[in-house]
Design a protein around this motif. Structure first.
Motif, PDB file in Angstrom:
ATOM      1  N   UNK A   2      91.171 -57.507  62.096  1.00  0.00           N
ATOM      2  CA  UNK A   2      90.184 -58.357  62.751  1.00  0.00           C
ATOM      3  C   UNK A   2      88.823 -58.350  62.084  1.00  0.00           C
ATOM      4  N   UNK A   3      88.689 -57.567  61.005  1.00  0.00           N
ATOM      5  CA  UNK A   3      87.387 -57.435  60.338  1.00  0.00           C
ATOM      6  C   UNK A   3      87.183 -58.563  59.334  1.00  0.00           C
ATOM      7  N   UNK A  34      79.140 -62.319  64.132  1.00  0.00           N
ATOM      8  CA  UNK A  34      79.127 -62.669  65.556  1.00  0.00           C
ATOM      9  C   UNK A  34      78.842 -61.433  66.412  1.00  0.00           C
ATOM     10  N   UNK A  35      79.463 -60.325  66.086  1.00  0.00           N
ATOM     11  CA  UNK A  35      79.266 -59.089  66.854  1.00  0.00           C
ATOM     12  C   UNK A  35      77.840 -58.562  66.713  1.00  0.00           C
ATOM     13  N   UNK A  36      77.271 -58.679  65.517  1.00  0.00           N
ATOM     14  CA  UNK A  36      75.909 -58.187  65.266  1.00  0.00           C
ATOM     15  C   UNK A  36      74.849 -59.189  65.711  1.00  0.00           C
ATOM     16  N   UNK A  70      80.454 -53.759  62.467  1.00  0.00           N
ATOM     17  CA  UNK A  70      81.749 -53.649  61.785  1.00  0.00           C
ATOM     18  C   UNK A  70      82.592 -52.554  62.417  1.00  0.00           C
ATOM     19  N   UNK A  71      81.958 -51.433  62.750  1.00  0.00           N
ATOM     20  CA  UNK A  71      82.684 -50.333  63.396  1.00  0.00           C
ATOM     21  C   UNK A  71      83.202 -50.772  64.765  1.00  0.00           C
ATOM     22  N   UNK A  72      82.401 -51.506  65.509  1.00  0.00           N
ATOM     23  CA  UNK A  72      82.857 -51.998  66.821  1.00  0.00           C
ATOM     24  C   UNK A  72      84.004 -52.991  66.678  1.00  0.00           C
TER      25      UNK A  72
END
Length: 196
Positions: free
Chosen positions: A28-29, A36-38, A17-19
């Motif tokens: 964009x969160x 997807x990011x994780x 989430x931070x990224x």
């Protein structure tokens, strides 16, 4: 099929989430972008964080820890002879020159529109004031937090160059005023009454 035990998944989701906020901003969160990011199933994000606000609270809490940790480790907080204003001005400069400060403030300012984030923003201010209270009274400590916050916001929002000497001067004035010194005495100059 048995569910795989993954004790670090919640933390990976917070880090992701931070990224995401760092790359795309608050807009964009989403649970989907974070999953997807994780590299986890979408259901994992909603399992650990039922709402986006819950996820943002966890991300802001983690982002807030950085500045307080840097400040807590600074020797000026435990040395009464150290130049507190100078130390705080240096810490601010290092913080503003580091990575992630924009991200932290984006999450911090999100509290304007997301009330669940407000207690976390308040926690940050209270934690930093508690650290500063080691060297000054609580009212002065809160004033220093407000001043440092304002300096950071001005630099970040205007793109102005951080002026460490200015920061040291104004922080010194607040510290001196908290010690009962008037604004007419230069910052850092000792009050003759202190020698008694």
């Amino acid at each position: 099929m048995a569910r795989r035990h993954d004790p670090g998944r919640r933390q990976r989701i917070i880090d992701a989430a931070i990224r995401v906020v760092g790359a795309k901003g608050i807009a964009g969160l989403s649970h989907r972008s974070v999953a997807a990011e994780a590299d986890v199933p979408l259901g994992s994000t909603t399992y650990h964080f039922a709402s986006l606000d819950e996820l943002m609270v966890a991300a802001l809490r983690q982002a807030n820890e950085g500045f307080a940790e840097v400040l807590a480790a600074h020797p000026a907080l435990s040395d009464p002879a150290a130049d507190l204003a100078g130390a705080l001005a240096r810490v601010l400069g290092e913080w503003l020159g580091g990575e992630g400060v924009e991200l932290e403030y984006e999450l911090y300012l999100a509290a304007l529109r997301r009330p669940p984030l407000r207690p976390v923003a308040a926690e940050w201010a209270e934690a930093v004031a508690a650290l500063l209270s080691r060297r000054t009274d609580p009212v002065t400590a809160r004033a220093l937090v407000a001043l440092m916050d304002g300096i950071c916001l001005q630099v970040l929002l205007t793109g102005a160059q951080y002026d460490e000497e200015y920061a040291r001067e104004v922080l010194g004035r607040v510290i001196d005023a908290g010690r009962g010194r008037g604004p007419g005495r230069p910052a850092g100059e000792r009050d003759p009454a202190d020698a008694r």
